[in-house]
Each structure stands twice: as structure tokens, then as C-alpha cells.
Write an enzyme that holds these catalytic residues in place. Structure first.
Site, PDB file in Angstrom:
ATOM      1  N   ASP A   1       0.857  -1.191   0.000  1.00  0.00           N
ATOM      2  CA  ASP A   1       0.000   0.000   0.000  1.00  0.00           C
ATOM      3  C   ASP A   1       0.892   1.241   0.000  1.00  0.00           C
ATOM      4  OD1 ASP A   1      -3.215   0.487   1.012  1.00  0.00           O
ATOM      5  OD2 ASP A   1      -1.820   2.184   1.079  1.00  0.00           O
TER       6      ASP A   1
ATOM      7  N   ASN B   1     -12.744  -3.484   2.541  1.00  0.00           N
ATOM      8  CA  ASN B   1     -13.630  -2.348   2.771  1.00  0.00           C
ATOM      9  C   ASN B   1     -14.637  -2.294   1.627  1.00  0.00           C
ATOM     10  OD1 ASN B   1     -12.342  -1.377   5.124  1.00  0.00           O
ATOM     11  ND2 ASN B   1     -10.764  -0.378   3.900  1.00  0.00           N
TER      12      ASN B   1
ATOM     13  N   HIS C   1     -10.157  -5.458  -3.342  1.00  0.00           N
ATOM     14  CA  HIS C   1      -8.804  -5.673  -2.829  1.00  0.00           C
ATOM     15  C   HIS C   1      -8.881  -6.081  -1.374  1.00  0.00           C
ATOM     16  CE1 HIS C   1      -9.878  -1.411  -2.493  1.00  0.00           C
ATOM     17  NE2 HIS C   1      -9.193  -1.379  -1.363  1.00  0.00           N
ATOM     18  N   LEU C   2      -7.997  -7.011  -1.027  1.00  0.00           N
ATOM     19  CA  LEU C   2      -7.919  -7.524   0.338  1.00  0.00           C
ATOM     20  C   LEU C   2      -6.693  -6.904   1.004  1.00  0.00           C
ATOM     21  CD1 LEU C   2      -8.972  -9.512   2.481  1.00  0.00           C
ATOM     22  CD2 LEU C   2      -7.591 -11.292   1.401  1.00  0.00           C
ATOM     23  N   HIS C   3      -6.945  -6.113   2.071  1.00  0.00           N
ATOM     24  CA  HIS C   3      -5.828  -5.539   2.827  1.00  0.00           C
ATOM     25  C   HIS C   3      -5.231  -6.626   3.733  1.00  0.00           C
ATOM     26  CE1 HIS C   3      -6.847  -1.122   2.291  1.00  0.00           C
ATOM     27  NE2 HIS C   3      -8.037  -1.645   2.010  1.00  0.00           N
TER      28      HIS C   3
ATOM     29  N   GLY D   1     -14.997   3.143   4.050  1.00  0.00           N
ATOM     30  CA  GLY D   1     -13.764   3.810   3.638  1.00  0.00           C
ATOM     31  C   GLY D   1     -13.179   3.297   2.337  1.00  0.00           C
ATOM     32  N   GLN D   2     -13.986   2.597   1.518  1.00  0.00           N
ATOM     33  CA  GLN D   2     -13.450   2.133   0.234  1.00  0.00           C
ATOM     34  C   GLN D   2     -13.188   3.335  -0.674  1.00  0.00           C
ATOM     35  OE1 GLN D   2     -15.862  -0.721  -1.958  1.00  0.00           O
ATOM     36  NE2 GLN D   2     -14.271  -1.001  -3.517  1.00  0.00           N
TER      37      GLN D   2
HETATM   38  P1  AMP Z   1      -9.592   1.226   0.283  1.00  0.00           P
HETATM   39  O1  AMP Z   1      -9.557   2.554   1.005  1.00  0.00           O
HETATM   40  O2  AMP Z   1     -10.051   0.077   1.121  1.00  0.00           O
HETATM   41  O3  AMP Z   1     -10.328   1.332  -1.039  1.00  0.00           O
HETATM   42  O4  AMP Z   1      -8.072   0.901  -0.049  1.00  0.00           O
HETATM   43  C1  AMP Z   1      -7.404   1.489  -1.117  1.00  0.00           C
HETATM   44  C2  AMP Z   1      -5.969   1.508  -0.736  1.00  0.00           C
HETATM   45  O5  AMP Z   1      -5.203   1.745  -1.908  1.00  0.00           O
HETATM   46  C3  AMP Z   1      -5.603   2.616   0.273  1.00  0.00           C
HETATM   47  O6  AMP Z   1      -5.092   2.036   1.468  1.00  0.00           O
HETATM   48  C4  AMP Z   1      -4.559   3.441  -0.489  1.00  0.00           C
HETATM   49  O7  AMP Z   1      -3.515   3.907   0.350  1.00  0.00           O
HETATM   50  C5  AMP Z   1      -4.066   2.453  -1.534  1.00  0.00           C
HETATM   51  N1  AMP Z   1      -3.502   3.034  -2.717  1.00  0.00           N
HETATM   52  C6  AMP Z   1      -3.986   4.077  -3.447  1.00  0.00           C
HETATM   53  N2  AMP Z   1      -3.202   4.309  -4.509  1.00  0.00           N
HETATM   54  C7  AMP Z   1      -2.210   3.386  -4.474  1.00  0.00           C
HETATM   55  C8  AMP Z   1      -1.084   3.109  -5.304  1.00  0.00           C
HETATM   56  N3  AMP Z   1      -0.822   3.827  -6.413  1.00  0.00           N
HETATM   57  N4  AMP Z   1      -0.256   2.094  -4.957  1.00  0.00           N
HETATM   58  C9  AMP Z   1      -0.509   1.362  -3.842  1.00  0.00           C
HETATM   59  N5  AMP Z   1      -1.563   1.574  -3.025  1.00  0.00           N
HETATM   60  C10 AMP Z   1      -2.398   2.575  -3.335  1.00  0.00           C
END
Ligand code: AMP
Length: 112
Positions: free
Chosen positions: A29, A85, A98-100, A91-92
Site C-alpha cells: 500500500d 472495505n 482488494h484484500l488488505h 472507507g473504500q
Molecule cells: P480502500 O480505502 O479500502 O479502497 O483501499 C485502497 C488503498 O489503496 C488505500 O489504502 C490506499 O492507500 C491504496 N492506494 C492508493 N493508490 C495506491 C497506489 N498507487 N499504490 C498502492 N496503493 C495505493
């Protein structure tokens, strides 16, 4: 319009990739919320958990197998959290499933 994550999959945007196979990619991330914060992303462009159908069950299961592999690779022996999310209240921010995978410190529960 391709999503940000589709652009990473296509190598149009750089990312710190830690794992890839025919069904998914995993990269760090860009704004990590823990010492290890990796996103496991299916190459199929599903918008969120809301978009998942029964036909996607093997793919979603695979994301968890990969998450456990990454946790081992990252040495997360004390535990880790896996999170999808879904939607604005959760908070998406990227509309590509995507799986954190978060770990490397104690994680509070319940989340904010
Ligand atoms: P969500 O908020 O659950 O949709 O997660 C999206 C995630 O993508 C967030 O934690 C961001 O920090 C991450 N993110 C956004 N842009 C990038 C990128 N270019 N490379 C890696 N992670 C990213």
C-alpha cells in the site's frame, strides 16, 4: 475507464509488487497503516464484495490463500488482519476489489 489497480496490473503505474500469479497481484500500500500493509488484488475487475457472485468464490478463496502466503513471507508470526472495505461508510476509495493484509504491530479492535 480502467481502475487504478488495473493500471498497476498492466504495469502502467509502478507499484512495489510482492506476489503475482495468473489470478491476482499483491503490492505494498502506498500509504501503509501498519509496518506491513499489502493489498491482494484480483486481476478480474470486480468493484467490491457487492460485485462478488458464487462463481467468484474460488477466486476470493484464493485471495485468502495468497494473503496467508504473504503474511508468512513478511514474518507476521504474531498475527495479522485481512480486510475488505466495501462502500463509502467502510472507507473504500478504490473501486476494484482488494484484500488488505495488515500486520507488524498490535491492531486495535473494534476498528474506528
Ligand atoms: P480502500 O480505502 O479500502 O479502497 O483501499 C485502497 C488503498 O489503496 C488505500 O489504502 C490506499 O492507500 C491504496 N492506494 C492508493 N493508490 C495506491 C497506489 N498507487 N499504490 C498502492 N496503493 C495505493
Amino acid at each position: 475507464m480502467p481502475t487504478l489497480f488495473e493500471k498497476i496490473i498492466a504495469r502502467e503505474i509502478p507499484a512495489d509488487i510482492v506476489y503475482e500469479d495468473d489470478r491476482c497481484i499483491a503490492f505494498r500500500d502506498i500509504a501503509p497503516k501498519a509496518p506491513t500493509h499489502v493489498l491482494v488484488v484480483p486481476k478480474k475487475a470486480l468493484t467490491s464484495v457487492d460485485d462478488v457472485t458464487a462463481a467468484d468464490a474460488p477466486l476470493v478463496g484464493h485471495l485468502f490463500v495468497v494473503a496467508a502466503h504473504i503474511a508468512a513471507q513478511e514474518g507476521l508470526t504474531n498475527g495479522y488482519r485481512t480486510v475488505f472495505n466495501t462502500g463509502r461508510d467502510a472507507g473504500q476509495t478504490v473501486d476494484h476489489l482488494h484484500l488488505h493484509v495488515l500486520g507488524g504491530r498490535p491492531l486495535a479492535w473494534p476498528p474506528g
